[in-house]
Design a protein around this motif. Structure first.
Motif, PDB file in Angstrom:
ATOM      1  N   GLY A   1     -35.401  24.975   4.698  1.00 19.13           N
ATOM      2  CA  GLY A   1     -36.132  25.289   5.919  1.00 19.13           C
ATOM      3  C   GLY A   1     -36.426  26.767   6.033  1.00 19.13           C
ATOM      4  O   GLY A   1     -35.802  27.595   5.355  1.00 19.13           O
TER       5      GLY A   1
ATOM      6  N   PHE B   1     -37.314  27.652  14.718  1.00 20.40           N
ATOM      7  CA  PHE B   1     -37.747  26.837  13.592  1.00 20.40           C
ATOM      8  C   PHE B   1     -39.206  27.138  13.255  1.00 20.40           C
ATOM      9  O   PHE B   1     -40.042  27.269  14.158  1.00 20.40           O
TER      10      PHE B   1
ATOM     11  N   ASP C   1     -42.179  19.297   7.866  1.00 20.65           N
ATOM     12  CA  ASP C   1     -42.295  19.348   9.324  1.00 20.65           C
ATOM     13  C   ASP C   1     -42.562  20.792   9.718  1.00 20.65           C
ATOM     14  O   ASP C   1     -42.075  21.715   9.047  1.00 20.65           O
ATOM     15  N   TYR C   2     -43.330  20.972  10.773  1.00 21.45           N
ATOM     16  CA  TYR C   2     -43.730  22.312  11.183  1.00 21.45           C
ATOM     17  C   TYR C   2     -43.579  22.483  12.684  1.00 21.45           C
ATOM     18  O   TYR C   2     -43.755  21.535  13.458  1.00 21.45           O
ATOM     19  N   ALA C   3     -43.314  23.711  13.087  1.00 25.26           N
ATOM     20  CA  ALA C   3     -43.383  24.040  14.498  1.00 25.26           C
ATOM     21  C   ALA C   3     -44.824  23.937  14.955  1.00 25.26           C
ATOM     22  O   ALA C   3     -45.757  24.215  14.185  1.00 25.26           O
TER      23      ALA C   3
ATOM     24  N   LYS D   1     -34.788  20.250  11.134  1.00 21.12           N
ATOM     25  CA  LYS D   1     -35.392  21.269  11.994  1.00 21.12           C
ATOM     26  C   LYS D   1     -34.374  22.150  12.695  1.00 21.12           C
ATOM     27  O   LYS D   1     -34.743  23.192  13.247  1.00 21.12           O
TER      28      LYS D   1
END
Length: 126
Positions: free
Chosen positions: A35, A47, A59-61, A108
């Protein structure tokens, strides 16, 4: 013990791009979820993006979706964070993190990670 070394930070104008790299010193890199997090002055660590052990899921902010892309090369023990259309609010120290975990879902939450790099500064000027 896993050592993580980030590189690629620097000063860039708004709208520009940078690519951060995180190299891991571990033989079983492909068994680690990875991450990226960032911390701006006076703010909590937040994150940015995460990728699962295989690289099949990311996965993304919300603040970076569509602008940042996270990938990994397990043969090189490295993850890459491509950052495009950078904004002044992206200015922060960026940290790479790793956890021994083989799940489909990326991780996350910073508390779930066991290993952290020293951070690399990203500064975006307006």
């Amino acid at each position: 013990q896993v050592q993580l070394v980030e590189s690629g930070g620097g000063l860039v104008q708004a709208g520009g791009s940078l690519r951060l790299s995180c190299a891991a010193s571990v033989r079983t890199f492909s068994t680690y979820a990875m991450g990226w997090f960032r911390q701006a002055p006076g703010k909590e660590r937040e994150f940015v993006a995460a990728i699962n052990w295989s690289g099949g899921n990311t996965d993304y902010a919300d603040s970076v979706k569509g602008r940042f892309t996270l990938s990994r090369d397990n043969a090189k023990n490295t993850v890459y964070l491509q950052m495009n259309s950078l904004k002044p609010e992206d200015t922060a120290v960026y940290y790479c993190a790793a956890v021994f975990l083989q799940t489909l879902r990326p991780v996350k939450f910073p508390g779930a990670y066991d290993y952290w790099g020293q951070g690399t500064q990203v500064t975006v000027s307006s």
